[in-house]
Structures are given as structure tokens and as C-alpha cells.
Motif scaffolding. Structure first.
Motif, mmCIF file in Angstrom:
data_model
loop_
_atom_site.group_PDB
_atom_site.id
_atom_site.type_symbol
_atom_site.label_atom_id
_atom_site.label_comp_id
_atom_site.label_asym_id
_atom_site.label_seq_id
_atom_site.Cartn_x
_atom_site.Cartn_y
_atom_site.Cartn_z
ATOM 1 N N ARG A 174 0.822 -1.195 0.000
ATOM 2 C CA ARG A 174 0.000 0.000 0.000
ATOM 3 C C ARG A 174 0.865 1.258 0.000
ATOM 4 N N ASN B 48 -4.911 5.916 4.765
ATOM 5 C CA ASN B 48 -5.310 4.787 5.589
ATOM 6 C C ASN B 48 -6.263 5.299 6.668
ATOM 7 N N ASN C 32 -13.289 1.803 0.615
ATOM 8 C CA ASN C 32 -11.857 1.920 0.751
ATOM 9 C C ASN C 32 -11.415 2.135 2.186
ATOM 10 N N GLY C 33 -11.009 1.073 2.820
ATOM 11 C CA GLY C 33 -10.423 1.199 4.144
ATOM 12 C C GLY C 33 -11.400 1.082 5.287
#
Lengths: 342, 342
Positions: free
Chosen positions: A11, A60, B124-125
DNA sequence: CTGAAAGCGCTTACAG
DNA sequence: CTGAAAGCGCTTACAG
């Protein structure tokens, strides 16, 4: 086309972007977050932004959440996805959440060992706030709610123990239904109420009896029957009501699904709606307009309820009282299930 | 009762528990997570567990997620909460998720600027995997899906570009409906199909035409009309169908909501169901059994679909092909809307 | 205008 | 059987 989930490439992080752009990761972070206090040379910004898109950087979210103690998620717990009333509440809540920069997720406790377990699972640490619709919180659930360090709010439900709720003016809606029947000349008016455990049912019942009283009409106990908020519940309640010696000429049914069951039961007994019995209900869903005959109903602003709940959840400190009753935007929708008394 | 959200006491962490129990936080972590490789003296374990409950320790899920790169959340995206078919899929998925130690959250793109934006936001995430039901993914959505580093799966929908889906055997269901009508002596059979964009509609249509052919019956284009999967869509399609010179004696309607609209339209034209026209549809919801007349339908294992989707999502590597067609548990439910041809 | 550093709370190999 | 340490990726004061 590929599945795009191929080689597990590592990532991309802030550090990677920073290295590519030749700046510190703090700068990249502030660019990503559009920090208004950031002073940056245009050419540097361009370099950073180029590196971001070049490398396909995606923050993230777990790291961000750990740092900021915010998840960006709002939760909504409902008892049951089968009830079309919740569909509209969810739609309103989702839209309001999105416009405040959150994403709203919905869950039901249907698969969980208990609603309490589910609340615990969803409410603690996964969301920034929790909306709870329908069903009364048990003592155990209440304890869990009390243990949360996130704000929560009851939706479409009031509870004696809580000072945080947003509800509709169900009593007023019931009154409007009664007024309509009285306008049509009915005096023998019955009520199929929801279950005693449902707060909405209690408020509609109260609205029914006080409207009847206001018109000088009697509402004896034999004319008030309780049934679940389901088609079967409505059918059963109607059967009970119609087994009495004197049949009412009009029925106010608390819930639209129950009203469909009532129509079913009446038809099964050879009674014509609205010629023999008028039926009016609460909530305007697809169902109401497509059964035969189409149902006269009091439309409630359910989307607005959902949207308001999100805003109140976000705008108030977690320990403040929030006691909102939405009284506007109730409208009587005239359809084929009500007619003049003969 | 208080709101329990009072004085913002600082959150209890592993370190606090460790200090209280007089051990290192690593030990506490391994106790909390029931690490089977942990060797610990019973008395120490007791001390740790006492400290945990004493202090009311709750793990910080964001920190855990950052460390483990897992959120424990599974997402399900649906186009619309108003469709009762999804209610059953969700119920099955929630139960399966829970039993695998995840919590499933559901969202619709209704409030978002676009489905693509919503996918991006939720996928996403924030989740460990994503189930996508209904609606065809646009090129833009497909690109977003391809960019995910989490596994995803289409539910109740097949797509030429994807090799990851779980669907029901819609063609077989359509065939069962046709077989039933033929058994009743019908030969003039029409089909109200779903929209061309709906994969389920295409498969039901194919099932319809091949069953007709198998029975040696003609299925001319004039007898196949397309309509949305809504009550209005069904009503409109029925109107089109009935304006033809030769009326069919039976109709297979692809969707239950549409079938309710069909009943409405037929009644409006003074046609009796099932005396003038028989109607059979797909899916068995509350609706099907409570309209007048109650609808004969092919029941589909929707809960199982949801549960299977969760398990396939979890059990397969993200880049593996998952192509499941569930063909069992289809059952014809006989009700009042179909009768012998006369 | 930009960089270096601390720290959010956790898990996991590793050392003893 | 238990402890010390590293590090997941981020944001935010602070220094220069």
C-alpha cells in the motif's frame, strides 16, 4: 477485464508520496486534508499533487481514526429491513450524513444473538454516533448505550428514560385521520392500534381518542383493537373487530402494512371498501397506493425525520437533551378507501 | 436515568489495565484476544481479567485495525432500501457475517452524488470486503472496484466483466412458473419482464422463452413487455399488454412488486384474476400473500443467497473466480392468482 | 514556507 | 511464564 485485485502491491503511504515529491510527509498530509493554514509554494503543491495521483495514494482510514478519534461513520440500527417505513427514514438519514461529510451505515439486530450484542458490536469504536430506530431498548441495551462514549439518539421513538429523541407528531396524524372520517359523516369509528410496546402506537392511540372526544364521539374499548404492525397483525385485529355485534362504518388503522391486512380480511368477509367500511391509515408507501382499493392515508415526513435525526445527533453535545417532535408536513392523501357514511 | 455520556473521562487503554494488573500490556492484549499460545499463570490471568472488568476496558478498534489491517466490518451496497427483496438478502448476509465474527453494514447510494462516489466512500479502508447487489456497475464504478485492495462480490447479479458473483437460478424459476401455467391448461401466456439493464430480468426472460419452446408454445414479441421492478412499472406494462387485440389468459410477471401493479391494472379494467387472467410471479414477500387475490409465486432462497455471498466473499482469495448459481430451494407457492384456463 | 518529532493504542515477534 | 521494543500510518503542534 481483470479483477484488479492481483499482485498484492504494498500500500502507498504518506511517506512514499513525500519521498516522490521530495517533501516531508507532514506537508503531504496537510495537502491531502486541504489544511487552510498551510502556506505552500504553488510549485511544491503541484509536485505533491502529482505524486499523489501518480502513486494512487489513498489515506489509511484506520490510522487517521486512531489519530483523530473519529471514524467518519454514523450508524443506524433498525429492527427489521422488511418494513418500508424505515426505507424512507434511511434515505433521509443517508443524504444528511453525506452532506455533513459522514457515511451512514445501517444494520439490524436480526442476525445477532440479541439487540444488545449488536449495539455493542456496532456502537463501540466503529462509528462516531448512533441512531436507534424502533423497538424499545431493554434494560440491558440501555446499560450498553449508557456505556458508550459516542452520542446516540432515538429515532421515531420516545422513551421515558431518554431525553434524546426525534419523533413525528403521531397524535396529530391520528387526529387528522379521525377528522377526515368525521367530515365524511362517520360516527361509528374504530381504531386498530399498534402493539402496546410501540411508542408510535401509543401516541396514535392517544391522538385517536382525543380527536374522538373533541368531536363528541364515543370510543369504547370494544372499538379499539391492538395488532402488530404487519399485514397479518392487521388482518387478525380486523377479524376481532368485525366479530362484534355492531360493525363500525370506518376504521383508522395505525400502520399501513396492517391496513393492507385489514383490506384482505374485509374482502374475505365479503365487505366492500369503502362502501361498507371506510379505511384510513398512517404513512404513504408504495403499498398504500397500489392495493385495491388504494388507501387513503396520512403522509408523514419520514425522510425529513431521518435527516433531522442525523443533524441533531451531530449538532448537539452528547449529554444535551434533544427532544424534537416534527409536527409539520403531515398531509392527508385522499384515495379510494374512504367514502361518505351511508 | 442519566444519558451516561457525562464527564469525558479519559478512555481506558491497555496500558492502564496493565498497570492495574501489574503486568505488561502485551500480556493484557493476549488475554483480551484469547491468544491460544499464551502461557500464563492462572492467578495472573485472574488479576488481568479483574482489571479489565474493573476499569471497563474496551479495545480501541481503530488502533487494532491499523495494526492488523482488518476492520471486522463487511459492507453491502444496495440500490434501494424500499425493495423488500433486499430485506431478505440482508438478513441472510447479516447472520452469516456475525457467525464469522464480522459485522455487516448496509448502505445505498441514494444519498450520494453517484454510486461510484459511494462505493469509494464505503469500500476503501472502512470494510474488509464488499458485497454489491443490484444495478449494473458503470465503467466508473468498475474502475473503483478494480482499485480496491479488498475483496468484493456481486450478489444477485452477474456481469460480463466479472467472474465474482453469487446468483439464484432465475431461469429455472421462470421455467417453473411457465410449467405451472401450462399444467393449468394455458397456452396464451405472456411475460412482463424486468428492465433490460437488470441481469435477473434477462435470465428470467431466457427461462421464460426456453420453457415456452420446450412446451411447443409460441412466445411472440407482442406477448413480452418490459417494465420496471416497481408497482407502477408493472401496471404500465400490463396496460401495454392488454391493449393488444388478443388478450393472454396468463401472465408470468418477473417481479413481485410489478405483479401487484399488474393486479391493480387488471382490476381497473374490470378483469378478474384468476378467472379472466392468471398471474404468477417471482419472490415470496409479505406483499405476495396479502394482496387480493394472493399471488401464486416462485419462492427464491434469498436469505441463503445473502448468507452464501458472505461466505464466498470470506472463503475465497480476492482474485479467484467465484461463479455460484444457487439452483436449489426454488418452490412454487400456490395461491389464488392462478387457475385452470377456460 | 518546510521539516523533525511525538504519539494515538494496539499486536507480534523476540528475548530472557 | 512475562517484559521490552518495534512499528502499523497518520496528524499536529512546534521549531526554524
Amino acid at each position: 477485464m481483470t479483477q484488479g485485485q492481483g499482485a498484492a502491491t504494498k500500500r502507498v503511504t504518506l511517506v512514499d508520496v513525500a519521498a516522490a515529491a521530495g517533501v516531508d510527509k507532514a506537508i503531504v498530509s496537510r495537502v491531502v486534508n486541504r489544511d487552510p493554514t498551510l502556506l505552500i509554494r504553488p510549485e511544491t503543491r503541484v509536485r505533491v499533487e502529482a505524486a499523489i495521483t501518480e502513486l494512487g495514494y489513498r489515506p489509511n482510514l484506520s490510522a487517521r481514526s486512531l489519530r483523530t478519534a473519529k471514524t467518519g461513520i454514523l450508524g443506524l440500527v433498525i429492527p427489521d429491513f422488511g418494513n418500508p417505513v424505515y426505507a424512507q427514514i434511511i434515505a433521509g438519514a443517508e443524504a444528511a450524513a453525506l452532506s455533513s461529510g459522514h457515511v451512514l451505515v445501517t444494520g439490524s439486530a436480526s442476525g445477532a444473538a440479541s439487540p444488545a450484542e449488536y449495539l455493542d458490536l456496532l456502537g463501540n469504536g466503529r462509528v462516531d454516533g448512533l441512531l436507534i430506530a424502533g423497538g424499545a431498548p431493554s434494560a440491558q441495551e440501555q446499560r450498553i448505550l449508557d456505556g458508550f462514549d459516542i452520542p446516540w439518539l432515538l429515532v421515531n421513538r420516545r422513551d421515558r428514560n431518554s431525553h434524546r429523541y426525534v419523533i413525528l407528531d403521531d397524535a396529530k396524524a391520528a387526529g387528522m385521520a379521525v377528522d377526515h372520517l368525521v367530515d365524511l359523516g362517520h360516527t361509528e369509528i374504530a381504531h386498530i392500534a399498534g402493539p402496546k410496546t410501540a411508542d408510535t402506537a401509543q401516541r396514535r392511540l392517544k391522538g385517536f381518542t382525543s380527536a374522538m372526544a373533541a368531536h363528541g364521539l364515543r370510543a369504547p374499548a370494544s372499538r379499539i383493537v391492538t395488532g402488530e404492525y404487519t399485514m397479518d397483525g392487521g388482518a387478525e385485529a380486523a377479524a376481532k373487530l368485525l366479530s362484534a355485534r355492531r360493525r363500525p362504518t370506518a376504521i383508522y388503522v395505525a400502520n399501513v402494512a396492517a391496513a393492507v391486512g385489514v383490506l384482505h380480511e374485509l374482502a374475505g368477509r365479503g365487505l366492500s371498501v369503502p362502501n361498507d367500511v371506510s379505511v384510513v391509515t398512517t404513512h404513504d408507501t408504495d403499498l398504500a397506493s397500489h392495493v385495491m382499493p388504494a388507501l387513503t392515508t396520512v403522509r408523514m415526513p419520514l425522510r425529513k425525520l431521518g435527516a433531522t435525526a442525523v443533524r441533531e445527533l451531530l449538532d448537539n453535545p452528547p449529554d444535551a437533551a434533544v427532544e424534537q417532535i416534527l409536527s409539520d408536513d403531515l398531509t392527508l392523501v385522499l384515495r379510494g378507501s374512504t367514502a361518505r357514511s351511508r
